[in-house]
Design an enzyme around this catalytic site. Structure first.
Site, PDB file in Angstrom:
ATOM      1  N   ASN A   9       0.868  -1.022   0.053  1.00  0.00           N
ATOM      2  CA  ASN A   9      -0.132  -0.249  -0.264  1.00  0.00           C
ATOM      3  C   ASN A   9       1.075   1.157  -0.205  1.00  0.00           C
ATOM      4  OD1 ASN A   9      -1.898   1.620   0.463  1.00  0.00           O
ATOM      5  ND2 ASN A   9      -2.623   1.262   2.365  1.00  0.00           N
ATOM      6  N   TRP A  10       1.442   1.769  -1.350  1.00  0.00           N
ATOM      7  CA  TRP A  10       2.001   2.916  -1.054  1.00  0.00           C
ATOM      8  C   TRP A  10       1.477   4.401  -0.366  1.00  0.00           C
ATOM      9  CZ3 TRP A  10       4.860   2.778  -7.540  1.00  0.00           C
ATOM     10  CH2 TRP A  10       5.128   1.719  -6.827  1.00  0.00           C
ATOM     11  N   HIS A  96      -9.483   1.521   4.363  1.00  0.00           N
ATOM     12  CA  HIS A  96      -8.670   2.413   4.639  1.00  0.00           C
ATOM     13  C   HIS A  96      -8.777   2.778   6.161  1.00  0.00           C
ATOM     14  CE1 HIS A  96      -4.337   3.101   6.040  1.00  0.00           C
ATOM     15  NE2 HIS A  96      -4.107   1.683   5.580  1.00  0.00           N
ATOM     16  N   GLU A 168      -6.741  -5.037  10.859  1.00  0.00           N
ATOM     17  CA  GLU A 168      -5.308  -3.206  10.726  1.00  0.00           C
ATOM     18  C   GLU A 168      -5.276  -2.744  12.128  1.00  0.00           C
ATOM     19  OE1 GLU A 168      -2.955  -2.881   6.926  1.00  0.00           O
ATOM     20  OE2 GLU A 168      -4.550  -1.410   6.941  1.00  0.00           O
ATOM     21  N   GLY A 174       1.721   2.488  10.894  1.00  0.00           N
ATOM     22  CA  GLY A 174       3.097   3.578  10.251  1.00  0.00           C
ATOM     23  C   GLY A 174       3.212   3.698  12.053  1.00  0.00           C
ATOM     24  N   SER A 213       2.981  -1.751  10.743  1.00  0.00           N
ATOM     25  CA  SER A 213       4.053  -1.814  11.040  1.00  0.00           C
ATOM     26  C   SER A 213       4.530  -2.878  10.547  1.00  0.00           C
ATOM     27  CB  SER A 213       4.502  -1.176  12.221  1.00  0.00           C
ATOM     28  OG  SER A 213       4.250  -0.381  12.295  1.00  0.00           O
ATOM     29  N   GLY A 234       2.545  -0.769   4.434  1.00  0.00           N
ATOM     30  CA  GLY A 234       2.731   0.345   3.937  1.00  0.00           C
ATOM     31  C   GLY A 234       4.615   1.190   3.658  1.00  0.00           C
TER      32      GLY A 234
END
Ligand code: PGA
Length: 256
Positions: A9-10, A96, A168, A174, A213, A234
């Site tokens: 997932n950019w 998301h 998630e 992140g 993460s 990510g």
């Protein structure tokens, strides 16, 4: 035999040249891809055409990170599911937590997006997850169950095979914090039970991915958990080396 999904997932990262380099590196480092492994790159819309071109002979699949809930029309700045599919994309991430938080997406809205994505033959990666407060207040299962029930309502049974769930925990995204293996195991088992309640027998085979993460250091522990069928990644998907290391880890587990 387990089929794994490793999904990058950019988010809103990578300008044109970086995007092309990253995708070429990933493709060349992962050839040939194990048939029990699906690698998907979910990029900003603007990069989709160049990815389609670059990956035209590759097994790596392409996805979007969102779509609009309407078929077409006067929705300036938006992109429809039909447009995404017309570029040979196979996947779309919906729900998301960043879209839920920064763009006020509700479960009802996400449900509309899922329905239109499925109508246009896209596979949906539906994200669900609890906040830190919700986890600390013992509300995780309730939150996940509600998200699943609302987001998956009115989905035709024959479309269940086009749904992938990404669990998630919001507090792990992140942040460098991952859920413990025990938390992941427990939560994925709970999600499996909810999926069976909602979908009946078909709920048994819906892939459940972990995200938050996930990186090339923790992937070997996380990906071997029984109900973990891959990862939504990510930060670690933005560097070819770390992303490819995660792919290789999953590849090592596909024949178990
Ligand atoms: P992260 O993001 O791997 O950077 O935590 C995961 C995601 O938001 O999908």
């Amino acid at each position: 035999m387990k089929k794994y999904f490793i999904v990058g997932n950019w988010k809103m990262n990578m300008a044109y040249r970086e995007a092309v380099k990253l995708v070429k590196d990933i493709d060349s480092m992962t050839k040939p891809l194990d048939s029990n492994l699906e690698v998907v790159l979910c990029t900003p819309y603007i990069h989709i055409p160049v990815l389609v071109e670059t990956l035209s002979h590759s097994a790596v699949r392409i996805g979007a990170q969102n779509c609009n809930e309407n078929k077409s029309g006067a929705f300036t700045g938006e992109v429809s599911a039909e447009m995404i599919k017309s570029y040979d994309c196979d996947y779309v991430i919906l729900g998301h937590s960043e879209r839920r938080e920064y763009f006020n997406e509700s479960n009802e809205l996400i449900n509309k997006k899922i329905l239109i994505a499925l109508e246009n033959n896209l596979k949906v990666i539906l994200c669900i997850g609890e906040s830190l407060d919700e986890r600390q207040n013992d509300e995780t299962n309730k939150v996940l169950n509600t998200q699943l029930r609302f987001c998956l309502s009115n989905i035709p049974k024959e479309e269940y095979e086009n749904i992938i769930i990404a669990y998630e925990p919001i507090w792990a995204i992140g942040t460098g914090l991952t859920a413990s293996n025990e938390q992941i195991n427990e939560t994925h088992n709970a999600i499996r039970n909810y999926l069976i309640e909602i979908m009946g027998g078909k709920g048994i085979s819906v892939p459940i991915l972990y995200g938050g993460s996930l990186n090339d250091k923790n992937a070997s522990d996380i990906l071997k958990i029984k109900e973990v069928y891959g990862g939504l990644i990510g930060g670690a998907s933005l560097k070819s080396e770390s992303f490819v290391n995660i792919i290789k880890t999953a590849e090592g587990y596909t024949n178990i």
